[in-house]
Motif scaffolding. Sequence first.
Motif, PDB file in Angstrom:
ATOM      1  N   MET A 194       5.055  13.093  -6.018  1.00 27.96           N
ATOM      2  CA  MET A 194       6.041  13.980  -6.254  1.00 27.96           C
ATOM      3  C   MET A 194       7.042  13.419  -7.329  1.00 27.96           C
ATOM      4  SD  MET A 194       8.886  16.393  -4.290  1.00 27.96           S
ATOM      5  CE  MET A 194       9.814  14.832  -3.939  1.00 27.96           C
ATOM      6  N   THR A 250       7.701  14.340 -11.203  1.00 27.33           N
ATOM      7  CA  THR A 250       8.939  14.769 -11.744  1.00 27.33           C
ATOM      8  C   THR A 250       9.219  13.788 -12.864  1.00 27.33           C
ATOM      9  OG1 THR A 250       9.580  15.706  -9.344  1.00 27.33           O
ATOM     10  CG2 THR A 250      11.377  14.678 -10.960  1.00 27.33           C
ATOM     11  N   ASN A 260       4.626  19.426  -9.138  1.00 25.15           N
ATOM     12  CA  ASN A 260       5.966  19.346  -8.596  1.00 25.15           C
ATOM     13  C   ASN A 260       6.968  18.988  -9.872  1.00 25.15           C
ATOM     14  OD1 ASN A 260       4.434  18.407  -6.024  1.00 25.15           O
ATOM     15  ND2 ASN A 260       5.745  20.037  -5.629  1.00 25.15           N
ATOM     16  N   THR A 317      11.450  19.095  -5.840  1.00 27.74           N
ATOM     17  CA  THR A 317      10.639  20.005  -4.703  1.00 27.74           C
ATOM     18  C   THR A 317      10.100  21.164  -5.058  1.00 27.74           C
ATOM     19  OG1 THR A 317      12.896  20.737  -3.751  1.00 27.74           O
ATOM     20  CG2 THR A 317      12.093  18.818  -2.922  1.00 27.74           C
ATOM     21  N   GLU A 331       7.855  23.601  -6.902  1.00 27.99           N
ATOM     22  CA  GLU A 331       6.274  23.662  -7.252  1.00 27.99           C
ATOM     23  C   GLU A 331       6.160  24.677  -8.373  1.00 27.99           C
ATOM     24  OE1 GLU A 331       1.987  25.157  -5.430  1.00 27.99           O
ATOM     25  OE2 GLU A 331       3.650  24.045  -4.191  1.00 27.99           O
TER      26      GLU A 331
END
Length: 194
Positions: free
Chosen positions: A64, A68, A134, A137, A139
Motif C-alpha cells: 500500500m 501511495t 490504493n 487506505t 481503493e
Amino acid sequence: MSTDYPSVGVASGLPRHSFPLRVLHWLIAVLLAFSLIGGFTLGTLGHERIVELVGTDIANIAYMAHKTLGITILGLMVLRLVVRLLQGTPPYAVELSGFQRFMSRLVHFLLYVMVIAIPIVGSLATAAAGFPVNFFTWELPAMIAENPALAEQLFQAHMILGLCIIAVLVLHIGAGLRHKRRGDWVMHRISLGR
C-alpha cells in the motif's frame, strides 16, 4: 568556453528556478528514492517471501505504501510539469557546450516522461493482476479489467522503467556533482539554499 565563473558575492542574483519548483524537485527526488528502493525490494523478494519475512499485515502495508508513493509522485510530477511550463526555464549562469545542453535537455525529458509513466504502468499492472490500487487506505477505481497475462507484461515494463530511471538518474546526479565540483553555479539553479 569561458571558465570565469560568477563569484560567491553574486550568487543571489544568478538565474534560478522558482522556489516552489525547487521544493518540488527535491521532494520528488526523496520520494522517488524511497519508491525505487521499496519497489525493487518488493519486486525482487515477491509477495510470498515478504509475507514469510514480515507477516501478511506488514506486507500489505508495504505494498500500500509503494502504491501511495507512486500516486503521490505522479501528482507532484504533473504539478511540477505545469509549473515548469508556466514559468519556463531560467538561463544558465555560464555558457554550456552544445553537447552539455543536448544532454541536459535529453536527461530532463527522459526523467519527466519515465517518472510520470512508471506509476501509471504500475497502477495498470496492479489492476490487471486483480489487486486494489490504493492511495493510503482508499481503493481507487481499476483503470482496466483483470488480465493476468497483461499484468505480467505490465509488471515487467514497470520494473524496466525503474531500471531505466536509475540509469538516467546516475547521469543526472553525476552531471550535478561535476558542476558542483567545478563551481560553475549550474546546481544553484535548483538548490534549496541561497
